[in-house]
Design a protein around this motif. Structure first.
Motif, PDB file in Angstrom:
ATOM      1  N   SER A  77       0.832  -1.188   0.000  1.00 31.64           N
ATOM      2  CA  SER A  77       0.000   0.000   0.000  1.00 31.64           C
ATOM      3  C   SER A  77       0.873   1.246   0.000  1.00 31.64           C
ATOM      4  N   ASP A  78       0.199   2.425  -0.208  1.00 31.21           N
ATOM      5  CA  ASP A  78       0.946   3.678  -0.246  1.00 31.21           C
ATOM      6  C   ASP A  78       1.656   3.944   1.068  1.00 31.21           C
ATOM      7  N   THR A  79       1.006   3.543   2.193  1.00 26.77           N
ATOM      8  CA  THR A  79       1.590   3.814   3.478  1.00 26.77           C
ATOM      9  C   THR A  79       2.830   2.975   3.743  1.00 26.77           C
ATOM     10  N   GLU A  80       3.013   1.853   2.977  1.00 28.66           N
ATOM     11  CA  GLU A  80       4.157   0.983   3.176  1.00 28.66           C
ATOM     12  C   GLU A  80       5.343   1.396   2.309  1.00 28.66           C
ATOM     13  N   VAL A  81       5.137   2.344   1.368  1.00 24.57           N
ATOM     14  CA  VAL A  81       6.227   2.849   0.551  1.00 24.57           C
ATOM     15  C   VAL A  81       7.138   3.689   1.442  1.00 24.57           C
ATOM     16  N   ASP A  82       8.442   3.564   1.254  1.00 26.48           N
ATOM     17  CA  ASP A  82       9.404   4.311   2.062  1.00 26.48           C
ATOM     18  C   ASP A  82       9.466   5.745   1.547  1.00 26.48           C
ATOM     19  N   THR A  83       8.500   6.541   1.980  1.00 23.77           N
ATOM     20  CA  THR A  83       8.437   7.924   1.515  1.00 23.77           C
ATOM     21  C   THR A  83       9.655   8.718   1.956  1.00 23.77           C
ATOM     22  N   GLY A  84      10.144   8.432   3.177  1.00 25.17           N
ATOM     23  CA  GLY A  84      11.314   9.143   3.671  1.00 25.17           C
ATOM     24  C   GLY A  84      12.519   8.970   2.759  1.00 25.17           C
ATOM     25  N   ALA A  85      12.702   7.752   2.232  1.00 22.42           N
ATOM     26  CA  ALA A  85      13.830   7.487   1.341  1.00 22.42           C
ATOM     27  C   ALA A  85      13.678   8.256   0.036  1.00 22.42           C
ATOM     28  N   ILE A  86      12.449   8.354  -0.464  1.00 24.34           N
ATOM     29  CA  ILE A  86      12.206   9.087  -1.710  1.00 24.34           C
ATOM     30  C   ILE A  86      12.470  10.571  -1.511  1.00 24.34           C
ATOM     31  N   TYR A  87      11.997  11.119  -0.385  1.00 25.56           N
ATOM     32  CA  TYR A  87      12.266  12.531  -0.092  1.00 25.56           C
ATOM     33  C   TYR A  87      13.771  12.797  -0.006  1.00 25.56           C
ATOM     34  N   GLN A  88      14.480  11.896   0.681  1.00 29.13           N
ATOM     35  CA  GLN A  88      15.913  12.100   0.868  1.00 29.13           C
ATOM     36  C   GLN A  88      16.659  11.990  -0.459  1.00 29.13           C
ATOM     37  N   PHE A  90      15.522  12.943  -3.294  1.00 28.37           N
ATOM     38  CA  PHE A  90      15.287  14.244  -3.936  1.00 28.37           C
ATOM     39  C   PHE A  90      16.196  15.305  -3.332  1.00 28.37           C
ATOM     40  N   LEU A  91      16.292  15.334  -2.007  1.00 32.55           N
ATOM     41  CA  LEU A  91      17.137  16.328  -1.328  1.00 32.55           C
ATOM     42  C   LEU A  91      18.611  16.126  -1.640  1.00 32.55           C
ATOM     43  N   ASN A  92      19.006  14.908  -1.948  1.00 32.56           N
ATOM     44  CA  ASN A  92      20.415  14.588  -2.234  1.00 32.56           C
ATOM     45  C   ASN A  92      20.770  14.723  -3.716  1.00 32.56           C
ATOM     46  N   ASP A  93      19.857  15.273  -4.502  1.00 33.77           N
ATOM     47  CA  ASP A  93      20.079  15.389  -5.952  1.00 33.77           C
ATOM     48  C   ASP A  93      20.200  14.026  -6.625  1.00 33.77           C
ATOM     49  N   GLU A  94      19.568  13.024  -6.071  1.00 33.07           N
ATOM     50  CA  GLU A  94      19.579  11.682  -6.655  1.00 33.07           C
ATOM     51  C   GLU A  94      18.275  11.371  -7.379  1.00 33.07           C
ATOM     52  N   LEU A  95      17.335  12.293  -7.316  1.00 32.87           N
ATOM     53  CA  LEU A  95      16.022  12.086  -7.912  1.00 32.87           C
ATOM     54  C   LEU A  95      15.521  13.422  -8.447  1.00 32.87           C
ATOM     55  N   GLU A  96      15.047  13.420  -9.668  1.00 32.99           N
ATOM     56  CA  GLU A  96      14.537  14.643 -10.274  1.00 32.99           C
ATOM     57  C   GLU A  96      13.036  14.781 -10.042  1.00 32.99           C
ATOM     58  N   ASP A 249       7.507  22.989  15.493  1.00 30.56           N
ATOM     59  CA  ASP A 249       6.664  21.812  15.717  1.00 30.56           C
ATOM     60  C   ASP A 249       6.780  20.818  14.567  1.00 30.56           C
ATOM     61  N   MET A 250       7.667  21.103  13.617  1.00 26.43           N
ATOM     62  CA  MET A 250       7.897  20.209  12.490  1.00 26.43           C
ATOM     63  C   MET A 250       9.242  19.510  12.653  1.00 26.43           C
ATOM     64  N   THR A 251       9.463  18.472  11.871  1.00 20.94           N
ATOM     65  CA  THR A 251      10.737  17.754  11.878  1.00 20.94           C
ATOM     66  C   THR A 251      11.644  18.340  10.802  1.00 20.94           C
ATOM     67  N   LYS A 252      12.857  18.689  11.196  1.00 20.47           N
ATOM     68  CA  LYS A 252      13.783  19.317  10.248  1.00 20.47           C
ATOM     69  C   LYS A 252      14.329  18.265   9.274  1.00 20.47           C
ATOM     70  N   ALA A 253      14.366  18.631   7.999  1.00 20.53           N
ATOM     71  CA  ALA A 253      14.900  17.746   6.963  1.00 20.53           C
ATOM     72  C   ALA A 253      16.414  17.989   6.805  1.00 20.53           C
ATOM     73  N   GLU A 254      17.134  16.946   6.413  1.00 19.49           N
ATOM     74  CA  GLU A 254      18.564  17.047   6.209  1.00 19.49           C
ATOM     75  C   GLU A 254      18.855  17.476   4.777  1.00 19.49           C
ATOM     76  N   ILE A 255      19.500  18.639   4.645  1.00 18.24           N
ATOM     77  CA  ILE A 255      19.853  19.174   3.322  1.00 18.24           C
ATOM     78  C   ILE A 255      21.356  19.382   3.264  1.00 18.24           C
ATOM     79  N   ASP A 256      21.975  18.848   2.222  1.00 23.67           N
ATOM     80  CA  ASP A 256      23.418  18.974   2.041  1.00 23.67           C
ATOM     81  C   ASP A 256      23.726  20.345   1.444  1.00 23.67           C
ATOM     82  N   GLU A 257      24.261  21.244   2.266  1.00 25.24           N
ATOM     83  CA  GLU A 257      24.535  22.612   1.818  1.00 25.24           C
ATOM     84  C   GLU A 257      25.598  22.673   0.731  1.00 25.24           C
ATOM     85  N   SER A 258      26.432  21.657   0.649  1.00 22.38           N
ATOM     86  CA  SER A 258      27.499  21.652  -0.359  1.00 22.38           C
ATOM     87  C   SER A 258      26.914  21.572  -1.786  1.00 22.38           C
ATOM     88  N   LEU A 259      25.673  21.166  -1.904  1.00 25.38           N
ATOM     89  CA  LEU A 259      25.042  21.117  -3.219  1.00 25.38           C
ATOM     90  C   LEU A 259      24.857  22.507  -3.805  1.00 25.38           C
TER      91      LEU A 259
END
Length: 261
Positions: A77-88, A90-96, A249-259
Motif C-alpha cells: 500500500s501507499d503507506t508501506e512505501v518508504d516515503t522518507g527514502a524518496i524525499y531524501q 530528492f534532497l540529495n540530488d539523486e532524484l529529479e 513543531d515540524m521535523t527538520k529535513a537534512e539538506i546537504d549545503e554543499s550542493l
C-alpha cells in the motif's frame, strides 16, 4: 462266511468315516473349525472403517496441503512505501522532479536571497505520513507528497500575495494560502486535503480595509467567512481558531549545503 467279512469291512469303513467327520484330520479339520461369525465380521469391518476415517481426518488436520499453507503475498500500500527514502533522494540530488534536481530547482534562493532552502516534514493531509515542505522565503512552502511511489507537488506558494503555509484548527490540518503583506487587506484560504490529494474542505476568511488611513481594519471594514459577511468580532474569533503551525513543531529535513556551493 465271505459275506460276513464284507459286511464287517463296510461297518468298519463307515465307523472310520464318522470319526474323521466328527474330529477332523490335518488341514481339513482347520478349514472346518475356523468358520468366522458373519456378525463379528461386520462389526470388525465397521470398526476398521471408523478408525480409517478418523485417521484420515487427523492427517488432514495435522498435515494441510501446500495450497492451504502457502501464503498469498500482500499488495504494497501507499503507506508501506518508504516515503522518507524518496524525499531524501530528492534532497540529495539523486532524484529529479519535473526534470530538475533539487539544487537546480532552488538555486534561485541562494542567488536572489543569499539563503539555502530549509526543509521540514509534517503531515499536512492527515494520512499519517509526513509530507516534505521546502521553505521558499517570500512564497512560503513547496509541499511534496509521495503517491504510488512517485514524488508529486501537492501545493505551493505563488508569490507574495499567495504565501503557502500550514495551519491547524478544529482538529484538522490545513494548507493555507494567505496575503498578510499588502496594505488594505488580509486574506486567508484554508484547504484540507485527503491522502489522494483531493480537496475535502475549503475555508476562506478576509478583512478588506482599503480606505483605512492607519492601514488597519476596524469595525467599519468589510469582513467575510466563505464570502458571507461577518462582523469584526466574528472575524477575529475565526483568526484565533485557526493558527499557523510553527516550524519548531515540524521535523527538520537534512539538506546537504554543499550542493549549493
Amino acid at each position: 462266511m465271505k459275506n460276513r467279512v464284507i459286511i464287517k469291512s463296510l461297518v468298519l469303513a463307515i465307523s472310520l468315516s464318522a470319526v474323521l467327520i466328527t474330529y477332523g484330520c490335518g488341514d481339513a479339520a482347520k478349514d472346518t473349525t475356523d468358520t468366522t461369525d458373519p456378525q463379528a465380521t461386520t462389526e470388525s469391518n465397521e470398526t476398521s472403517d471408523t478408525d480409517n476415517t478418523e485417521d484420515a481426518a487427523l492427517e488432514t488436520t495435522e498435515a494441510p496441503t501446500a495450497e492451504a499453507t502457502e501464503e498469498v503475498p500482500e499488495e504494497t500500500s501507499d503507506t508501506e512505501v518508504d516515503t522518507g527514502a524518496i524525499y531524501q533522494q530528492f534532497l540529495n540530488d539523486e532524484l529529479e522532479y519535473d526534470g530538475e534536481l533539487f539544487s537546480a530547482k532552488y538555486s534561485y534562493l541562494l542567488e536572489d536571497f543569499e539563503m539555502i532552502p530549509a526543509g521540514y516534514y509534517y503531515d499536512v493531509d492527515e494520512d499519517g505520513v509526513d509530507e516534505l515542505l521546502i521553505a521558499t522565503f517570500y512564497y512560503g512552502f513547496d509541499i511534496y507528497d509521495v503517491r504510488d511511489g512517485e514524488l508529486v507537488l501537492l501545493d505551493y506558494g505563488d508569490g507574495t500575495s499567495d504565501t503557502c503555509s500550514v495551519f491547524y484548527g478544529e482538529g484538522h490540518t490545513y494548507v493555507a494560502h494567505s496575503d498578510f503583506l499588502h496594505s488594505g487587506r488580509q486574506t486567508l484560504t484554508l484547504i484540507r486535503y485527503d491522502e489522494n490529494g483531493d480537496v475535502v474542505e475549503m475555508i476562506s476568511l478576509a478583512a478588506i480595509y482599503e480606505d483605512s488611513e492607519t492601514d488597519t481594519y476596524d469595525e467599519n471594514s468589510q469582513f467575510s467567512y466563505n464570502e458571507n459577511a461577518i462582523t469584526m468580532e466574528e472575524y477575529e474569533d475565526y483568526m484565533l481558531l485557526y493558527q499557523a503551525v510553527d516550524v519548531d513543531d515540524m521535523t527538520k529535513a537534512e539538506i546537504d549545503e554543499s550542493l549549493f556551493e
